[in-house]
Design an enzyme around this catalytic site. Sequence first.
Site, short mmCIF file in Angstrom:
data_model
loop_
_atom_site.label_atom_id
_atom_site.label_comp_id
_atom_site.label_asym_id
_atom_site.label_seq_id
_atom_site.Cartn_x
_atom_site.Cartn_y
_atom_site.Cartn_z
N GLY A 76 0.82 -1.20 0.00
CA GLY A 76 0.00 0.00 0.00
C GLY A 76 0.85 1.25 0.00
O GLY A 76 2.07 1.19 0.20
N GLN B 43 2.83 10.25 1.82
CA GLN B 43 4.18 9.67 1.78
C GLN B 43 5.01 10.23 0.63
O GLN B 43 6.23 10.12 0.64
CB GLN B 43 4.12 8.14 1.66
CG GLN B 43 3.65 7.45 2.93
CD GLN B 43 3.64 5.94 2.76
OE1 GLN B 43 2.70 5.38 2.19
NE2 GLN B 43 4.67 5.28 3.25
N CYS C 60 7.23 -0.01 6.58
CA CYS C 60 6.73 1.19 5.92
C CYS C 60 7.78 1.71 4.96
O CYS C 60 8.96 1.73 5.28
CB CYS C 60 6.42 2.23 6.99
SG CYS C 60 5.63 3.71 6.37
N LEU C 61 7.34 2.15 3.78
CA LEU C 61 8.26 2.77 2.82
C LEU C 61 8.94 3.99 3.43
O LEU C 61 10.04 4.33 3.05
CB LEU C 61 7.49 3.20 1.56
CG LEU C 61 6.87 2.08 0.72
CD1 LEU C 61 5.98 2.68 -0.35
CD2 LEU C 61 7.95 1.21 0.11
N HIS D 230 -3.38 1.02 8.34
CA HIS D 230 -2.02 1.57 8.26
C HIS D 230 -2.01 2.81 7.36
O HIS D 230 -1.42 3.84 7.70
CB HIS D 230 -1.08 0.48 7.71
CG HIS D 230 0.34 0.91 7.50
ND1 HIS D 230 1.39 0.41 8.24
CD2 HIS D 230 0.89 1.79 6.63
CE1 HIS D 230 2.52 0.97 7.83
NE2 HIS D 230 2.25 1.81 6.85
N GLU D 231 -2.69 2.72 6.22
CA GLU D 231 -2.66 3.83 5.25
C GLU D 231 -3.47 5.03 5.73
O GLU D 231 -3.06 6.18 5.54
CB GLU D 231 -3.15 3.37 3.87
CG GLU D 231 -2.31 2.25 3.23
CD GLU D 231 -0.81 2.54 3.22
OE1 GLU D 231 -0.41 3.73 3.21
OE2 GLU D 231 -0.02 1.57 3.24
N HIS E 15 -1.52 7.25 7.90
CA HIS E 15 -0.68 8.23 7.20
C HIS E 15 -1.46 9.52 6.94
O HIS E 15 -0.92 10.62 7.05
CB HIS E 15 -0.20 7.67 5.85
CG HIS E 15 0.99 6.75 5.97
ND1 HIS E 15 2.18 7.15 6.50
CD2 HIS E 15 1.16 5.46 5.59
CE1 HIS E 15 3.05 6.15 6.46
NE2 HIS E 15 2.45 5.11 5.92
#
Lengths: 174, 172
Positions: B47, B52, B97-98, B139-140, B143
Amino acid sequence: MSNNWYMLTLIGEDKPGIVASVSKALFEHGLNLGETSMLRLGGNFTIMMMVSGVHGEADLRDRLKPVIEALGMCLHVDPIQAHLHEHLLPNIQVTVSGADRAGIVAQVTAALAAAGFNILDLESDVAGTQQKPVYIMQIAGVAEVPVEAIERALEPLRLDGVDVNVNAVETYIG
Amino acid sequence: MAILDILTLPDQALKQESAPVTEFDDELRAFIGDLEETRRNGPAAVGIAAPQVGYFRRVVIVDCSTTRKPVPNHGRLVLVNPEITHWEGYEMGREGCLSVPDYTGNVIRATHIHLLAQDPYGHDLEFDMEGYEARAVQHEIDHLDGMLFVDRVVSRRTDLFQRKVYQKGGKG
């Protein structure tokens, strides 16, 4: 001058301020922390930490001696070959619980090792009561073989009355 | 289409709350194309959320259809203005996480959620999600609210005494 890596092991009776005192001393002597594990085990506070600095082993011991003695702790120092940013991702997690008896850890880990499972992280604890102690263990690791192969390897433990759960770890990255 | 730069910790912009999308135009859809290309470029990214890449609007993409072992999922989803209206159950799972390279940790998330969102054209979407996909969306959306999973990581030791056994003595 290149930095040396050491693994420092510290053990002593638990009390507030151990981490603060030790890390302050390390900082004041120009030492840097890498990965660490710190936890209370049976009333003792235990620390294992990667430390880097320009100091030699004897010099490092001398510098830390005052703080270690003041805290009444034991210090063990090993020079190590170490690198940061080399984490392995666990792909299988095993949880074990059962009435506490001798040999649970040995049996479980022998079965895992024989199946090619590499343990990255193992935490175990004795829960329950004095009269009815329960052993609980969580293991995260990497195996090339499928979850089912690990299940099969641990099957004899189940027949022996130990509760074993094997789960694939699918790490979410987002 | 372009691969966008990913903000990484300790960039404070990741703590910023994102604003709702109000214009469902070609510009939005072009951005979503870039966001998807960036997600695909990320190492093993399931995702991605718009903030981000420094675009502080409420847009996320998840695709839970490519896990090693198949999990219940709705395929690749572009979710605009996503909103969770119902949570149920909880379980621990590992996340990375990225925006936080080389770190993973265990996070407690709801196992079942009801989700309202819009597609890139402003049409309403509604989903019931479970497990891994529910985790992905939680999770997204974090953000979008300026929250990173590192703010939620718990010790496995915490779980030792709270673990709920879903299937006794079998595959969990």
